[in-house]
Design a protein around this motif. Structure first.
Motif, mmCIF file in Angstrom:
data_model
loop_
_atom_site.group_PDB
_atom_site.id
_atom_site.type_symbol
_atom_site.label_atom_id
_atom_site.label_comp_id
_atom_site.label_asym_id
_atom_site.label_seq_id
_atom_site.Cartn_x
_atom_site.Cartn_y
_atom_site.Cartn_z
ATOM 1 N N PRO A 35 0.676 -1.242 0.247
ATOM 2 C CA PRO A 35 0.084 -0.052 -0.123
ATOM 3 C C PRO A 35 0.919 0.920 -0.012
ATOM 4 O O PRO A 35 1.465 1.067 -0.058
ATOM 5 N N ASN A 36 0.188 2.729 -0.453
ATOM 6 C CA ASN A 36 0.695 3.555 -0.139
ATOM 7 C C ASN A 36 1.156 3.573 1.310
ATOM 8 O O ASN A 36 0.614 3.515 2.111
ATOM 9 N N GLY A 37 2.529 3.899 1.234
ATOM 10 C CA GLY A 37 3.139 4.161 2.690
ATOM 11 C C GLY A 37 4.113 3.097 3.108
ATOM 12 O O GLY A 37 4.763 3.314 4.457
ATOM 13 N N ALA A 38 4.756 1.833 2.345
ATOM 14 C CA ALA A 38 4.695 0.319 2.665
ATOM 15 C C ALA A 38 5.997 0.942 2.539
ATOM 16 O O ALA A 38 6.655 -0.132 3.257
ATOM 17 N N GLY A 39 6.718 1.535 2.373
ATOM 18 C CA GLY A 39 8.617 1.705 2.131
ATOM 19 C C GLY A 39 9.271 1.298 0.776
ATOM 20 O O GLY A 39 10.641 1.131 0.548
ATOM 21 N N LYS A 40 7.633 0.856 -0.032
ATOM 22 C CA LYS A 40 8.640 0.771 -1.422
ATOM 23 C C LYS A 40 9.897 1.862 -2.335
ATOM 24 O O LYS A 40 10.820 0.948 -2.117
ATOM 25 N N THR A 41 9.210 3.037 -1.879
ATOM 26 C CA THR A 41 9.974 4.705 -2.372
ATOM 27 C C THR A 41 11.369 3.934 -1.567
ATOM 28 O O THR A 41 11.865 4.145 -2.327
ATOM 29 N N THR A 42 10.984 4.328 -0.066
ATOM 30 C CA THR A 42 12.573 4.456 0.242
ATOM 31 C C THR A 42 13.217 3.196 0.700
ATOM 32 O O THR A 42 14.210 3.288 -0.319
ATOM 33 N N THR A 43 12.861 1.445 -0.162
ATOM 34 C CA THR A 43 13.546 0.807 -0.178
ATOM 35 C C THR A 43 14.388 1.288 -1.944
ATOM 36 O O THR A 43 15.829 0.574 -1.852
ATOM 37 N N MET A 44 13.742 1.905 -2.724
ATOM 38 C CA MET A 44 14.198 1.855 -3.310
ATOM 39 C C MET A 44 15.586 2.557 -3.487
ATOM 40 O O MET A 44 16.545 2.227 -4.484
ATOM 41 N N ARG A 45 15.107 3.605 -3.015
ATOM 42 C CA ARG A 45 16.362 4.388 -2.818
ATOM 43 C C ARG A 45 17.529 4.153 -2.080
ATOM 44 O O ARG A 45 18.093 4.437 -2.415
ATOM 45 N N LEU A 46 16.747 3.291 -0.949
ATOM 46 C CA LEU A 46 17.855 1.850 -0.573
ATOM 47 C C LEU A 46 19.230 1.629 -1.144
ATOM 48 O O LEU A 46 20.273 1.491 -1.307
ATOM 49 N N ILE A 47 18.147 1.160 -2.350
ATOM 50 C CA ILE A 47 19.697 0.118 -3.477
ATOM 51 C C ILE A 47 19.989 1.377 -3.650
ATOM 52 O O ILE A 47 21.254 0.387 -4.022
ATOM 53 N N LEU A 48 19.980 2.112 -4.055
ATOM 54 C CA LEU A 48 20.556 3.520 -5.086
ATOM 55 C C LEU A 48 21.357 3.689 -4.677
ATOM 56 O O LEU A 48 22.089 4.965 -5.073
ATOM 57 N N GLY A 49 21.010 3.849 -3.330
ATOM 58 C CA GLY A 49 22.400 4.880 -2.139
ATOM 59 C C GLY A 49 21.633 6.192 -2.354
ATOM 60 O O GLY A 49 22.435 6.800 -1.843
ATOM 61 N N LEU A 50 20.718 6.953 -2.206
ATOM 62 C CA LEU A 50 20.135 8.208 -2.787
ATOM 63 C C LEU A 50 19.964 8.156 -0.984
ATOM 64 O O LEU A 50 20.191 9.254 -0.152
ATOM 65 N N ASP A 51 19.457 6.576 0.082
ATOM 66 C CA ASP A 51 19.434 7.052 1.101
ATOM 67 C C ASP A 51 20.055 5.539 1.804
ATOM 68 O O ASP A 51 21.140 4.979 1.508
ATOM 69 N N ARG A 52 20.476 6.219 3.333
ATOM 70 C CA ARG A 52 21.938 5.134 3.123
ATOM 71 C C ARG A 52 21.419 4.494 5.041
ATOM 72 O O ARG A 52 20.706 5.194 5.230
ATOM 73 N N PRO A 53 21.085 2.778 4.534
ATOM 74 C CA PRO A 53 20.431 2.548 5.222
ATOM 75 C C PRO A 53 20.530 2.551 7.287
ATOM 76 O O PRO A 53 21.785 2.788 7.077
ATOM 77 N N THR A 54 19.773 2.454 7.863
ATOM 78 C CA THR A 54 19.948 2.695 9.212
ATOM 79 C C THR A 54 20.732 1.878 9.741
ATOM 80 O O THR A 54 21.887 1.939 10.178
ATOM 81 N N SER A 55 20.251 0.224 9.017
ATOM 82 C CA SER A 55 21.133 -0.793 9.353
ATOM 83 C C SER A 55 20.848 -1.749 8.438
ATOM 84 O O SER A 55 19.900 -1.825 7.281
ATOM 85 N N GLY A 56 22.035 -3.134 7.756
ATOM 86 C CA GLY A 56 21.547 -3.666 6.716
ATOM 87 C C GLY A 56 22.424 -3.330 5.790
ATOM 88 O O GLY A 56 22.709 -2.707 5.823
#
Lengths: 316, 302
Positions: A35-56
């Motif tokens: 659903p919207n807000g589930a974290g899909k975009t964030t996950t993709m941003r993490l894959i691309l290194g746009l965001d830095r993961p808190t862990s993992g």
């Protein structure tokens, strides 16, 4: 191959991605559903290194995205149609992107042709429609002839022609052996395109299986019927083990029987049917139920809102 | 639309797989140069820079010639008589500062290069382009350096052109009263080149601020505050009570005062810092901003 291991991202008090582990295998379309807000975009941003993961960690072909020798030859991504400077022409946008990876200029003409933007190549992109912006974003993603393609909600806001075009494009890309990782909040969309589904809700993994497994496990038989002899049919169907509920416009929805069984039942008992249709909406329903507990903002939704959005999904 | 062309066009990958080496600085520099030259705002801003500096320098130079015309007639602006000899003294003073007078427009020019410096990086965020940029080239240090080098080079070249143009136009005007100077005079070439260096450093200061704030209006306001507002305040604030240090000891550290030392003629004695020391101080300010921007660019989610 994209591999996430224990991927977690926290923004302040919000846990956007929560200990997510999955693998996106090459050569097929993997739907990333939630659903919207589930974290899909964030996950993709993490894959691309746009965001830095808190862990993992998350790797592309075994390496963090930022360490790939030629990132555009490995991964092409469309995060949103608005990731361009509107004052720059389509050609110059693609040129400045291509130059970072030493890609030849002829490639720009090729991808413009491919997405059907050749004629507006010299026009500034601020005048582009959403569909054209989407195509420009896809052109940029394809520049490096990448092994992996990531699309975040690519059909959002597109007209039916645009949706069909994106679907065909994704299938063509996968048929060439590329990895396609596409997110959506619409089960109906993924049903048509994805071979494999990764379903998340509230940043957590809910399901990771093939689309057919998902359908088999989650979809219920559902048949829509319209008849002038409602009471008789309801009684017969209930006796045959079906669950019956009213649908819009005086129709009935029967769960637990196939369309053939309902048709035979009516014929044998002399009940006239004005409409008989097997419905697939139940899959959307299954998805809604599966993710219902994990929808981020569900407080205060009016009753039946889930169904409305399921219908909106079918229309879109 | 190319719905059917999809297959033929894609099949069989058009690119040789994985050439040697890796995506790096040179390609990113070319990319950043394409970016800066392919939007109209760059040209408008640079044109505004040239026009403002040359125009205001010309106006100021003309004002000096008018002042001399009055004095030559034996009266000042208010019509009062001036003693003989004053005109000659003023003319000598103007002649000594002729280069700086023609560069007076840099006071406004700095604000324009601040706008361009900030936009170079903040427009990536306001348009969303940053996501495309960092997906194509995820090595952020490389992107930040390439962007800074390209913008710095554009700012320096434009700054030098602007400075020399303003100088020549200003001298042409001052020459009507025979108070102009030439590049061959002592300190003059340094003054004019200094004007270009000053503009480039202003731009880089603003680039760094833009990278820290990621917000166009905020970055421009901050840049103008540092360069212009602080300088204005320094003109109005009373000096501390006489004693252990004087007002000049504070004033010289004000960014504009330190930075302009390199294009102010020393003869006017306004700058306690020598030209290159002043510019070094100002460059250090710019470096702090640029390094601050780098740290934020590397660490913060895009």
């Amino acid at each position: 191959m994209i591999e996430a291991r224990g991927l977690t991202k926290r923004y302040g008090d919000t846990l956007a991605v929560d200990n997510l582990s999955f693998t996106v295998a090459p050569g097929r379309i993997t739907g990333f559903l939630g659903p919207n807000g589930a974290g899909k975009t964030t996950t993709m941003r993490l894959i691309l290194g746009l965001d830095r993961p808190t862990s993992g960690t998350v790797t592309v072909d075994g390496k963090p995205f930022g360490q790939l020798a030629w990132p555009m030859r490995e991964v092409g991504a469309l995060l949103d149609a608005k990731a361009v400077h509107g004052g720059r022409s389509a050609y110059n946008h693609l040129l400045c992107v291509a130059q970072t990876n030493n890609l030849p200029n002829r490639r720009i003409g090729e991808v413009l042709e491919l997405v059907g933007l050749s004629e507006v190549a010299r026009k500034r992109s601020k005048g582009f429609s959403l569909g054209m912006g989407q195509r420009l974003g896809i052109a940029a993603a394809l520049l490096g002839d990448p092994k992996i393609l990531m699309f975040d909600e690519p059909v959002n806001g597109l007209d039916p022609e645009g949706i069909l075009w994106i679907r065909n494009l994704m299938k063509a890309l996968a048929s060439e052996g590329r990895t396609v990782f596409v997110s959506s909040h619409l089960m109906s969309e993924m049903e048509n395109t994805a071979d494999h589904l990764i379903v998340i809700g509230r940043g957590k993994l809910i399901s990771d299986c093939t689309t057919s497994e998902f359908i088999a496990a989650n979809s219920q038989q559902s048949v829509r019927v319209r008849t002038p002899q409602r009471e008789e049919l309801v009684a017969l169907a209930s006796a045959a083990g079906a669950t019956v509920r009213d649908d819009a416009g005086g129709a009935l929805v029967l769960l637990g029987l196939t369309a053939a069984q309902v048709g035979d039942l009516a014929f044998e008992n002399g009940i006239r049917l004005h409409e008989l249709a097997a419905a697939h909406a139940s899959l959307e329903q299954a998805f809604m139920e599966l993710t219902a507990s994990s929808v981020e903002f569900h407080a205060g939704l009016p009753a039946g809102a889930g169904r409305e959005s399921a219908h909106a999904g079918e229309v879109a | 639309m190319a719905t059917t062309a999809t297959h033929e066009a894609l099949v069989g990958g058009k690119l040789a797989r994985q050439p040697a080496g890796r995506a790096g600085f040179l390609g990113t520099v070319r990319s950043e140069f394409t970016k800066i030259r392919s939007v109209r705002s760059t040209y408008w801003t640079l044109l505004a820079l040239v026009l403002a500096c040359v125009g205001i320098g010309a106006l100021f130079s003309w004002g000096q010639t008018q002042r001399l015309t009055h004095l030559d007639s034996g009266r000042n602006f208010r019509g009062a008589h001036v003693p003989p000899g004053v005109a000659a003294a003023v003319a000598a003073e103007i002649h000594r500062s002729a280069a700086s007078i023609s560069l007076f427009g840099l006071l406004i020019g700095q604000l324009i290069i601040i706008v361009l410096g900030a936009l170079t990086i903040t427009s990536e965020y306001s348009t969303g382009m940053i996501r495309t940029s960092l997906t194509a080239m995820p090595r952020r240090g490389t992107v930040y350096a390439a962007k800074g080098v390209v913008f710095g080079a554009v700012a320096l070249v434009t700054g030098l052109v602007t400075s020399f143009l303003a100088f020549f136009v200003g001298q042409a005007i001052l020459s009507s009263q025979h108070v102009s100077t030439t590049l061959g005079q002592p300190e003059v070439l340094r003054t004019v080149i200094g004007g270009g260096l000053f503009l480039a450093a202003c731009g880089l200061l603003s680039y760094g601020i833009g990278a820290v704030l990621r917000h166009t209006a905020g970055a421009i306001a901050t840049g103008i505050g540092l360069m212009f507002v602080l300088w204005i305040l320094s003109q109005f604030l009373p000096g501390p009570p006489s004693g252990w240090f004087g007002q000049a000891d504070i004033d010289k550290w004000i960014p504009f005062n330190a930075g302009s030392a390199i294009w102010e003629h020393q003869a006017n004695g306004l700058n306690p810092f020598s030209p290159w020391i002043g510019f070094a101080v100002f460059s250090a300010y710019a470096a702090v901003a640029v390094i601050g921007g780098l740290v934020v660019f590397l660490r913060r989610d895009a």
